[in-house]
Design a protein around this motif. Sequence first.
Motif, mmCIF file in Angstrom:
data_model
loop_
_atom_site.group_PDB
_atom_site.id
_atom_site.type_symbol
_atom_site.label_atom_id
_atom_site.label_comp_id
_atom_site.label_asym_id
_atom_site.label_seq_id
_atom_site.Cartn_x
_atom_site.Cartn_y
_atom_site.Cartn_z
ATOM 1 N N GLN A 35 0.820 -1.211 0.000
ATOM 2 C CA GLN A 35 0.000 0.000 0.000
ATOM 3 C C GLN A 35 0.855 1.263 0.000
ATOM 4 N N GLN A 36 1.935 1.250 0.752
ATOM 5 C CA GLN A 36 2.841 2.402 0.772
ATOM 6 C C GLN A 36 3.479 2.621 -0.601
ATOM 7 N N LEU A 37 3.878 1.532 -1.234
ATOM 8 C CA LEU A 37 4.504 1.638 -2.551
ATOM 9 C C LEU A 37 3.490 2.067 -3.612
ATOM 10 N N TYR A 38 2.261 1.639 -3.445
ATOM 11 C CA TYR A 38 1.194 2.071 -4.355
ATOM 12 C C TYR A 38 0.995 3.589 -4.241
ATOM 13 N N ALA A 39 0.895 4.105 -3.019
ATOM 14 C CA ALA A 39 0.709 5.548 -2.810
ATOM 15 C C ALA A 39 1.899 6.329 -3.377
ATOM 16 N N PHE A 40 3.100 5.820 -3.153
ATOM 17 C CA PHE A 40 4.317 6.440 -3.683
ATOM 18 C C PHE A 40 4.263 6.488 -5.214
ATOM 19 N N SER A 41 3.880 5.380 -5.820
ATOM 20 C CA SER A 41 3.833 5.287 -7.283
ATOM 21 C C SER A 41 2.702 6.124 -7.864
ATOM 22 N N LEU A 42 1.617 6.220 -7.156
ATOM 23 C CA LEU A 42 0.491 7.034 -7.613
ATOM 24 C C LEU A 42 0.897 8.504 -7.712
ATOM 25 N N ARG A 43 1.756 8.956 -6.815
ATOM 26 C CA ARG A 43 2.239 10.343 -6.892
ATOM 27 C C ARG A 43 3.084 10.561 -8.143
ATOM 28 N N PHE A 44 3.809 9.550 -8.571
ATOM 29 C CA PHE A 44 4.599 9.644 -9.796
ATOM 30 C C PHE A 44 3.702 9.603 -11.032
ATOM 31 N N THR A 45 2.862 8.598 -11.088
ATOM 32 C CA THR A 45 2.140 8.288 -12.330
ATOM 33 C C THR A 45 0.809 9.005 -12.470
ATOM 34 N N ARG A 46 0.190 9.325 -11.352
ATOM 35 C CA ARG A 46 -1.155 9.932 -11.328
ATOM 36 C C ARG A 46 -2.185 9.042 -12.025
ATOM 37 N N SER A 47 -1.902 7.763 -12.023
ATOM 38 C CA SER A 47 -2.793 6.783 -12.634
ATOM 39 C C SER A 47 -2.832 5.541 -11.746
ATOM 40 N N GLU A 49 -4.018 2.610 -12.443
ATOM 41 C CA GLU A 49 -3.609 1.433 -13.213
ATOM 42 C C GLU A 49 -2.082 1.356 -13.340
ATOM 43 N N ASP A 50 -1.454 2.488 -13.662
ATOM 44 C CA ASP A 50 0.003 2.510 -13.792
ATOM 45 C C ASP A 50 0.684 2.263 -12.448
ATOM 46 N N ALA A 51 0.132 2.820 -11.381
ATOM 47 C CA ALA A 51 0.713 2.619 -10.049
ATOM 48 C C ALA A 51 0.649 1.145 -9.657
ATOM 49 N N LYS A 52 -0.455 0.487 -9.966
ATOM 50 C CA LYS A 52 -0.577 -0.951 -9.684
ATOM 51 C C LYS A 52 0.453 -1.744 -10.486
ATOM 52 N N GLU A 53 0.656 -1.348 -11.733
ATOM 53 C CA GLU A 53 1.632 -2.010 -12.591
ATOM 54 C C GLU A 53 3.048 -1.866 -12.021
ATOM 55 N N VAL A 54 3.343 -0.683 -11.522
ATOM 56 C CA VAL A 54 4.663 -0.439 -10.931
ATOM 57 C C VAL A 54 4.856 -1.301 -9.683
ATOM 58 N N VAL A 55 3.861 -1.345 -8.822
ATOM 59 C CA VAL A 55 3.971 -2.153 -7.594
ATOM 60 C C VAL A 55 4.172 -3.621 -7.953
ATOM 61 N N GLN A 56 3.466 -4.078 -8.958
ATOM 62 C CA GLN A 56 3.645 -5.460 -9.405
ATOM 63 C C GLN A 56 5.084 -5.682 -9.865
ATOM 64 N N LYS A 89 11.152 4.421 -15.319
ATOM 65 C CA LYS A 89 11.098 3.665 -16.582
ATOM 66 C C LYS A 89 9.741 3.820 -17.252
ATOM 67 N N LEU A 90 8.685 3.742 -16.460
ATOM 68 C CA LEU A 90 7.339 3.886 -17.006
ATOM 69 C C LEU A 90 7.136 5.283 -17.590
ATOM 70 N N LEU A 91 7.558 6.311 -16.869
ATOM 71 C CA LEU A 91 7.396 7.679 -17.356
ATOM 72 C C LEU A 91 8.214 7.920 -18.623
ATOM 73 N N GLN A 92 9.393 7.342 -18.704
ATOM 74 C CA GLN A 92 10.202 7.446 -19.922
ATOM 75 C C GLN A 92 9.492 6.777 -21.098
ATOM 76 N N LYS A 93 8.901 5.627 -20.866
ATOM 77 C CA LYS A 93 8.162 4.928 -21.919
ATOM 78 C C LYS A 93 6.983 5.764 -22.399
ATOM 79 N N ILE A 94 6.261 6.346 -21.458
ATOM 80 C CA ILE A 94 5.114 7.186 -21.815
ATOM 81 C C ILE A 94 5.583 8.380 -22.641
ATOM 82 N N ALA A 95 6.678 9.013 -22.226
ATOM 83 C CA ALA A 95 7.206 10.167 -22.951
ATOM 84 C C ALA A 95 7.625 9.777 -24.367
ATOM 85 N N LYS A 96 8.286 8.635 -24.511
ATOM 86 C CA LYS A 96 8.688 8.173 -25.844
ATOM 87 C C LYS A 96 7.475 7.900 -26.716
#
Length: 108
Positions: A35-47, A49-56, A89-96
Motif C-alpha cells: 500500500q505504501q509503494l502504491y501511494a508512492f507510485s500514484l504520486r509519480f504516475t497519477r494513474s 492502473e500505472d501505479a498498480k503495474e509499478v507495484v507489481q 522507466k514507465l514515465l520514460q516509456k510514456i514520454a517516448k
Amino acid sequence: MSTQADKDKAILLLAEKLRKGDKQAFRQVYDRYHQQLYAFSLRFTRSSEDAKEVVQAVFLNLWKYRSNLKSHRSLEPYLYQIARNENLKLLQKIAKDIIGDCKDDRSR
C-alpha cells in the motif's frame, strides 16, 4: 512493548528469510509495503492502473533478485529504490510514446 530496534531486527530477519526463498516472508513483505509503494507510485504516475503495474514490477523484481538482498541492509529503502526506478522507466516509456505519436502526426 516493541522497540524500534526490535522492529528493525525483525525486518532484517524477514529480509534474510526472503533472500533464502521463503514465500511466507515474501507475503509478509508484500502485506507490509504494497500500500505504501502504491501511494508512492500514484504520486509519480497519477494513474491507479500505472501505479498498480509499478507495484507489481517492484515485487516481481524483489522476488527475481532476492538472492542479491544484503542481510545488513534495511528492506524499505531497497523497495523504494526499485519503485523509483520502475516509475521512471514507465514515465520514460510514456514520454517516448507521446513523442512517437507527435512524429507520426507530423509525417501525415
